[in-house]
Design a protein around this motif. Structure first.
Motif, mmCIF file in Angstrom:
data_model
loop_
_atom_site.group_PDB
_atom_site.id
_atom_site.type_symbol
_atom_site.label_atom_id
_atom_site.label_comp_id
_atom_site.label_asym_id
_atom_site.label_seq_id
_atom_site.Cartn_x
_atom_site.Cartn_y
_atom_site.Cartn_z
ATOM 1 N N VAL A 258 -3.649 7.454 -2.792
ATOM 2 C CA VAL A 258 -2.668 8.450 -2.343
ATOM 3 C C VAL A 258 -1.949 7.900 -1.108
ATOM 4 C CG1 VAL A 258 -2.409 10.755 -1.328
ATOM 5 C CG2 VAL A 258 -3.911 10.421 -3.285
ATOM 6 N N VAL A 259 -0.613 8.032 -1.095
ATOM 7 C CA VAL A 259 0.187 7.596 0.051
ATOM 8 C C VAL A 259 0.824 8.819 0.715
ATOM 9 C CG1 VAL A 259 0.620 5.284 -0.886
ATOM 10 C CG2 VAL A 259 2.218 7.135 -1.391
ATOM 11 N N PRO B 251 5.820 17.017 6.961
ATOM 12 C CA PRO B 251 5.216 15.825 7.561
ATOM 13 C C PRO B 251 3.773 15.663 7.109
ATOM 14 C CG PRO B 251 6.289 17.200 9.223
ATOM 15 C CD PRO B 251 6.247 17.987 7.951
ATOM 16 N N ALA B 252 3.453 14.479 6.581
ATOM 17 C CA ALA B 252 2.111 14.203 6.092
ATOM 18 C C ALA B 252 1.787 12.732 6.284
ATOM 19 C CB ALA B 252 2.002 14.568 4.618
ATOM 20 N N CYS B 253 0.546 12.446 6.657
ATOM 21 C CA CYS B 253 0.100 11.063 6.834
ATOM 22 C C CYS B 253 -1.308 10.895 6.307
ATOM 23 C CB CYS B 253 0.086 10.672 8.311
ATOM 24 S SG CYS B 253 1.617 10.011 8.906
ATOM 25 N N VAL B 254 -1.514 9.816 5.573
ATOM 26 C CA VAL B 254 -2.851 9.405 5.149
ATOM 27 C C VAL B 254 -3.363 8.457 6.228
ATOM 28 C CG1 VAL B 254 -4.166 8.132 3.411
ATOM 29 C CG2 VAL B 254 -2.284 9.628 2.708
ATOM 30 N N MET C 194 0.802 -1.214 0.000
ATOM 31 C CA MET C 194 0.000 0.000 0.000
ATOM 32 C C MET C 194 0.841 1.273 0.000
ATOM 33 S SD MET C 194 -2.966 -1.232 -0.243
ATOM 34 C CE MET C 194 -3.972 0.216 -0.039
ATOM 35 N N GLY C 195 2.145 1.147 0.253
ATOM 36 C CA GLY C 195 3.007 2.323 0.238
ATOM 37 C C GLY C 195 2.789 3.238 1.424
ATOM 38 N N MET D 138 -5.144 -1.561 6.118
ATOM 39 C CA MET D 138 -4.283 -0.661 5.347
ATOM 40 C C MET D 138 -4.994 0.071 4.223
ATOM 41 S SD MET D 138 -1.411 -0.284 6.740
ATOM 42 C CE MET D 138 -0.537 0.563 5.451
ATOM 43 N N SER D 139 -6.299 -0.111 4.052
ATOM 44 C CA SER D 139 -6.998 0.678 3.045
ATOM 45 C C SER D 139 -7.143 2.113 3.558
ATOM 46 C CB SER D 139 -8.365 0.073 2.723
ATOM 47 O OG SER D 139 -9.189 0.055 3.864
ATOM 48 N N SER D 140 -7.148 3.050 2.645
ATOM 49 C CA SER D 140 -7.194 4.461 2.999
ATOM 50 C C SER D 140 -8.571 4.865 3.525
ATOM 51 C CB SER D 140 -6.863 5.303 1.770
ATOM 52 O OG SER D 140 -7.013 6.674 2.048
#
Length: 134
Positions: free
Chosen positions: A52-53, A71-74, A24-25, A80-82
């Motif tokens: 988007v990762v 710094p960024a986080c999904v 999933m990256g 692990m699905s968004s």
């Protein structure tokens, strides 16, 4: 295998990324309350494409920052699905405001982004973000 460093309760632990994380990256992170020191410089980014990762989000928003990488986080579910939203943090309030002006409604991967200031929930309290953000 891809290796990563993880901080757990202020103790540095090294572990290998699991299969889902590699495919999933992204990485699995527990959610934690956003500290007071970050509330003024962190953005909510909604309506993300499911593919988007973290690095995609960081690279997009880096264009309004003096930093090489922001710094960024999904946010992800246990599988692990968004959850199709995430958070981005900036060094200054001015950069955060510039990001809102530039990217709210901006089409990214075929979807218009919803970019707004982080707000505490009236009934649930402090907003929670992936622990990697803090």
């Amino acid at each position: 295998r891809q290796r990563e460093n993880v901080f757990q309760q202020h103790v540095h632990v090294e572990r290998e990324a699991d299969m889902y994380e590699q495919m999933m990256g992204g990485q699995r992170f527990e959610m934690t309350a956003l500290p007071d020191s970050m509330i003024q410089t962190t953005l909510f980014v909604g309506n993300l494409c499911e593919f988007v990762v973290d690095d995609d989000l960081s690279q997009l928003f880096q264009s309004v920052s003096v930093l090489q990488s922001v710094p960024a986080c999904v946010v992800r579910k246990a599988d692990m699905s968004s959850r199709q939203y995430g958070f981005v943090s900036f060094p200054t309030v001015e950069e955060k405001e510039a990001a809102i002006l530039r990217f709210h409604g901006y089409e990214f991967r075929g979807k218009p982004l919803k970019v707004e200031c982080v707000k505490d929930h009236p009934n649930a309290g402090r907003v929670e973000v992936p622990e990697a953000m803090v």
